[in-house]
Write an enzyme that holds these catalytic residues in place. Sequence first.
Site, PDB file in Angstrom:
ATOM      1  N   HIS A  56       1.939  10.971  -0.754  1.00 57.21           N
ATOM      2  CA  HIS A  56       1.074  10.402   0.287  1.00 57.21           C
ATOM      3  C   HIS A  56       1.019  11.435   1.407  1.00 57.21           C
ATOM      4  O   HIS A  56       1.836  11.406   2.324  1.00 57.21           O
ATOM      5  CB  HIS A  56       1.614   9.069   0.799  1.00 57.21           C
TER       6      HIS A  56
ATOM      7  N   HIS B 173       0.851  -1.191   0.000  1.00 57.64           N
ATOM      8  CA  HIS B 173       0.000   0.000   0.000  1.00 57.64           C
ATOM      9  C   HIS B 173       0.890   1.245   0.000  1.00 57.64           C
ATOM     10  O   HIS B 173       1.883   1.312   0.731  1.00 57.64           O
ATOM     11  CB  HIS B 173      -0.882  -0.009   1.257  1.00 57.64           C
TER      12      HIS B 173
END
Length: 333
Positions: free
Chosen positions: A112, A37
């Site tokens: 992110h 992820h």
Amino acid sequence: MEDEQGRQLEGNPDWMSRLPEGLLDVPLWDLAIPGSHDSMSFCLDVSSPVLSSEPFLLRMIDRLFPCCTRPCVYRWATTQSFLSEQCELGIRFLDLRIARKPEGGGRLFFAHGIYTLIAVKEALEELATWLDAHPKEIIILSCTHFASLTDEDHACLVGNIFTLFGDKLCPSQDTPTLHSCWSRGQQVIVSYGNQELVLQHPELWTEIPYWYADTPDPKKVIAYLEEQKHRRQPAGFYVSGLNLTEDAPYVLLHPLQNMRTMTTKALSLLLSWVSEQRPGTGAGGVNVVCCDFVGVSQFCSLVIGLNYKRLGRPGTLAACLACRTSGDATGCV
């Protein structure tokens, strides 16, 4: 036990090439594939601003107090280790969240919460080099998010992908198996989160569904994935995300934690669920399974080992590889 731990430390750099004959003609979406992820979150740039897609309040605080917000975002956004290390561990699905960085000189980066230091082109070049050294391993690249990308950026990105991987790309019209990919020299499946471009280029695949529970509670993650896996399509890739998700209240209530401590605390429960799964498009079958911090546990070996259940062998990956190495592959082929 020591042998199994040692094998985990060595990783699974060529696990696809070592699968038994009985799995080589199975569609890749019927195999269990370990994924990471937010695969590029190991190289975040703490000096970069918070993404415009982040909550308004966080962006306002970042403008006023960047020295406070960015280290905090860094602690909660870092989820992986180096790209080649992930591949060596056995990761074959990469979650690539691409963005245009302000004042980035036209280069594309990953993001992110905040942006990465490494550019997309550099990361893809590293991956191409790794694939050359492992000609029977197949990687799925999931390219998504595309924060602030222009049409020109998309054209440049797709062009770089085609240039770097060329004949290694598996077209979306195929039903890929290990045998079919090996026979054609194909090693890369590119899922692209822009349907307009997917329709223009047969080398690109429609965005692969990524199911995650959006909660810091591992029990809720498991309940959600149990519900979703019974809804999967009869053919096609899909992802079960074990990743936990923090929110502002959770961060405020746990000032001494970070994403790594939150994840490792939940790993025992999450990996226990993984060990009970079976791959395949039948009712309740899993395909790609993604996790944060893929190098801190037996996650990769556990997911890879699920494939042997298709052959009626419930043993671990370590046991199956041991019997193949010794020449006694009874039950593994």
